[in-house]
Design an enzyme around this catalytic site. Structure first.
Site, PDB file in Angstrom:
ATOM      1  N   ARG A   1     119.892  89.140  72.066  1.00 16.87           N
ATOM      2  CA  ARG A   1     120.738  88.081  72.640  1.00 16.87           C
ATOM      3  C   ARG A   1     120.258  87.604  74.002  1.00 16.87           C
ATOM      4  O   ARG A   1     120.112  86.402  74.245  1.00 16.87           O
ATOM      5  CB  ARG A   1     122.183  88.586  72.786  1.00 16.87           C
ATOM      6  CG  ARG A   1     123.020  88.430  71.564  1.00 16.87           C
ATOM      7  CD  ARG A   1     124.068  89.512  71.514  1.00 16.87           C
ATOM      8  NE  ARG A   1     123.409  90.774  71.261  1.00 16.87           N
ATOM      9  CZ  ARG A   1     123.131  91.219  70.039  1.00 16.87           C
ATOM     10  NH1 ARG A   1     123.534  90.567  69.006  1.00 16.87           N
ATOM     11  NH2 ARG A   1     122.463  92.347  69.862  1.00 16.87           N
ATOM     12  N   THR A   2     120.059  88.529  74.937  1.00 18.86           N
ATOM     13  CA  THR A   2     119.818  88.111  76.315  1.00 18.86           C
ATOM     14  C   THR A   2     118.511  87.330  76.431  1.00 18.86           C
ATOM     15  O   THR A   2     118.475  86.231  76.989  1.00 18.86           O
ATOM     16  CB  THR A   2     119.815  89.343  77.252  1.00 18.86           C
ATOM     17  OG1 THR A   2     121.037  90.040  77.062  1.00 18.86           O
ATOM     18  CG2 THR A   2     119.685  88.928  78.709  1.00 18.86           C
TER      19      THR A   2
ATOM     20  N   LYS B   1      99.390 100.529  81.583  1.00 17.94           N
ATOM     21  CA  LYS B   1      98.213 100.964  82.366  1.00 17.94           C
ATOM     22  C   LYS B   1      98.641 101.616  83.673  1.00 17.94           C
ATOM     23  O   LYS B   1      97.813 102.007  84.481  1.00 17.94           O
ATOM     24  CB  LYS B   1      97.327  99.756  82.687  1.00 17.94           C
ATOM     25  CG  LYS B   1      96.795  99.026  81.470  1.00 17.94           C
ATOM     26  CD  LYS B   1      95.915  97.875  81.950  1.00 17.94           C
ATOM     27  CE  LYS B   1      95.548  96.953  80.811  1.00 17.94           C
ATOM     28  NZ  LYS B   1      94.980  95.691  81.306  1.00 17.94           N
TER      29      LYS B   1
ATOM     30  N   ARG C   1     114.679  92.654  82.465  1.00 16.46           N
ATOM     31  CA  ARG C   1     115.449  93.774  81.901  1.00 16.46           C
ATOM     32  C   ARG C   1     114.607  95.031  82.048  1.00 16.46           C
ATOM     33  O   ARG C   1     113.409  95.020  81.726  1.00 16.46           O
ATOM     34  CB  ARG C   1     115.802  93.540  80.434  1.00 16.46           C
ATOM     35  CG  ARG C   1     116.404  94.777  79.800  1.00 16.46           C
ATOM     36  CD  ARG C   1     117.006  94.528  78.455  1.00 16.46           C
ATOM     37  NE  ARG C   1     118.243  93.766  78.567  1.00 16.46           N
ATOM     38  CZ  ARG C   1     119.062  93.549  77.550  1.00 16.46           C
ATOM     39  NH1 ARG C   1     118.780  94.037  76.364  1.00 16.46           N
ATOM     40  NH2 ARG C   1     120.165  92.848  77.714  1.00 16.46           N
TER      41      ARG C   1
ATOM     42  N   HIS D   1     124.918  94.210  84.234  1.00 14.37           N
ATOM     43  CA  HIS D   1     124.416  93.163  83.340  1.00 14.37           C
ATOM     44  C   HIS D   1     125.260  91.910  83.634  1.00 14.37           C
ATOM     45  O   HIS D   1     126.127  91.526  82.852  1.00 14.37           O
ATOM     46  CB  HIS D   1     124.573  93.625  81.892  1.00 14.37           C
ATOM     47  CG  HIS D   1     123.842  92.798  80.880  1.00 14.37           C
ATOM     48  ND1 HIS D   1     123.334  91.534  81.154  1.00 14.37           N
ATOM     49  CD2 HIS D   1     123.541  93.042  79.572  1.00 14.37           C
ATOM     50  CE1 HIS D   1     122.760  91.065  80.059  1.00 14.37           C
ATOM     51  NE2 HIS D   1     122.863  91.949  79.099  1.00 14.37           N
TER      52      HIS D   1
HETATM   53  C1  NCD Z   1     124.040  94.925  76.001  1.00 15.33           C
HETATM   54  C2  NCD Z   1     123.019  95.538  76.930  1.00 15.33           C
HETATM   55  O1  NCD Z   1     121.810  95.349  76.767  1.00 15.33           O
HETATM   56  O2  NCD Z   1     123.467  96.220  77.864  1.00 15.33           O
HETATM   57  N1  NCD Z   1     123.451  94.007  75.105  1.00 15.33           N
HETATM   58  C3  NCD Z   1     123.516  92.680  75.413  1.00 15.33           C
HETATM   59  O3  NCD Z   1     122.785  92.214  76.241  1.00 15.33           O
HETATM   60  N2  NCD Z   1     124.459  91.945  74.819  1.00 15.33           N
HETATM   61  C4  NCD Z   1     124.919  95.909  75.318  1.00 15.33           C
HETATM   62  C5  NCD Z   1     124.287  97.053  74.586  1.00 15.33           C
HETATM   63  O4  NCD Z   1     123.070  97.111  74.408  1.00 15.33           O
HETATM   64  O5  NCD Z   1     125.040  97.905  74.143  1.00 15.33           O
END
Ligand code: NCD
Length: 394
Positions: free
Chosen positions: A62-63, A91, A112, A140
């Site tokens: 999703r993100t 590396k 991320r 997040h």
């Molecule tokens: C979440 C995350 O990555 O923290 N996912 C997301 O971005 N919707 C939730 C999760 O992974 O449980």
């Protein structure tokens, strides 16, 4: 001169959150079909020519894809490193060096990373805005914007709502950003942790000290006392009325990647779980992905809003990108005025070590800054400026 980043949900003032929602509304055209809840204005070109880099050291559907889709829809383009396995991280390159390099290739970075505080560290080494797409178990913030936007569209208010957060409240970063935002908008927060997975101490103390929330006993709601471990509410809120009504249940999965070993007795939300009258009209939310904690039997119900919640990721992220790329560089005085530096935190070189073993400062050399909370009448406490955990003397 200070660059504008979104590392924590608390980097945005309430007014800015409202403004982002206004912008997202503009990008979103309701078609009436709930399976396809929006169509994006095709002519958006606010960010034409800009390049966004998505730098993902952890899996994502999703993100990353909604950010990339959002950037294309506002007229920019996206470059991506979707896995650490294909980047120079294998590396041995540090995050600091990677960020220095990538900020020369892009106008905006979405990061991320599995380490707590990694986004804060990236902001230290970048020359372009950084957006936190999830840093370890810390925060997040853009998921929280999707969550709040969903609540706004479904329930039209936040203040006074009873929002229950369920599952892995310790390892789940979405919950941490969400509870800060709920506190800032005046909702009541009911915690329903899986065994041993309560909110981390630093998050709970921040709710109490910085956001002036009091912790009330779950005994206030006897019919839910098996499920609810605690209630956080504004100091000025009325006592809880019983029988309780839960407006929203925010379900999260077991964050197995953040725990050594598994085998917890994790809750499963199904018809049996929701049989109490308190859940009669409860909106079901989930940041997704789901595993076993949420019965797919709910998917057809109107109150199951999790797929709409995910679909709002595109208009919300279009708004975020537009905000950051058009705010450019700002003086810190201007940021203060905008409410960006609202949490009265002073950063200082502490010469101490962070107590959190997953803090980015344990993996990359950096001057472990402390962040001094000066919240109202609460005693000043020294926290790690990257991950918020306590600092320990060395
Ligand atoms: C979440 C995350 O990555 O923290 N996912 C997301 O971005 N919707 C939730 C999760 O992974 O449980």
């Amino acid at each position: 001169m200070t660059l504008r980043h979104i590392i924590s949900i608390n980097d945005l003032s309430r007014e800015e959150v409202e403004a982002l929602f206004g912008l997202a509304d503009r990008y979103l055209e309701t078609l009436g079909d709930r399976q396809i809840p929006y169509r994006i204005a095709a002519s958006a070109s606010e960010c034409s020519g800009a390049v966004m880099a998505t730098l993902f050291y952890e899996p994502s559907t999703r993100t990353r894809l909604s950010f990339e889709s959002a950037m294309l829809r506002v007229g920019g383009s996206a470059i991506s490193s979707a896995s650490p396995a294909t980047s120079s991280a294998v590396k041995g390159e540090t995050l600091a060096d990677t960020i220095r390099i990538v900020s020369g290739y892009a106008d905006l970075i979405v990061l991320r990373h599995p380490r707590d505080g990694a986004a804060r560290l990236a902001a230290q080494y970048t020359s372009v805005p950084v957006i936190n797409g999830g840093d370890g178990a810390r925060e997040h913030p853009t998921q929280t914007l999707c969550d709040l936007y969903t609540l706004k569209r479904e329930l039209h208010r936040l203040e006074g709502l009873n929002v229950a957060v369920l599952g892995d409240l310790q390892g789940g970063r979405t919950v941490h950003s969400l509870v800060y935002a709920l506190a800032r908008f005046g909702a009541n927060i009911l915690t329903m942790p899986a065994p041993g997975m309560e909110l981390p101490a630093h998050v709970a103390s921040r709710l109490r000290e910085e956001f002036r929330y009091t912790m009330r006993s779950a005994a206030a709601l006897p019919e839910l006392s098996q499920l609810v471990s605690g209630i956080y509410a504004p100091r000025t809120a009325k006592p809880f009325a019983s029988p309780a009504k839960i407006d929203v249940l925010y379900i999260t999965r077991f964050q197995k990647e953040r725990w050594k070993g598994g085998g917890v007795n994790y809750p499963r939300v199904n018809a049996e779980f929701l049989k109490a009258p308190a859940f009669a009209d409860t909106l079901l939310m989930h940041p997704l992905p789901r595993t076993d904690e949420l019965d797919p039997g709910f998917d057809v119900q109107d109150r199951a809003v999790y797929f709409r919640q995910a679909s709002y990721g595109v208009p919300i992220r279009m708004a975020i990108i537009t905000l950051l790329l058009n705010s450019g560089r700002k003086h810190s005085a201007q940021l203060l005025e905008d409410g960006l530096l609202q949490s009265q935190r002073a950063e200082l070189d502490s010469g101490r070590m962070c107590s959190n073993e997953n803090c980015i400062t344990r993996f990359e050399e950096s001057s472990t800054f402390g962040s001094l909370h000066a919240a109202g009448d609460a005693p000043h406490r020294l926290h790690c400026a990257y991950c918020d955990y306590k600092l320990i003397g060395i």
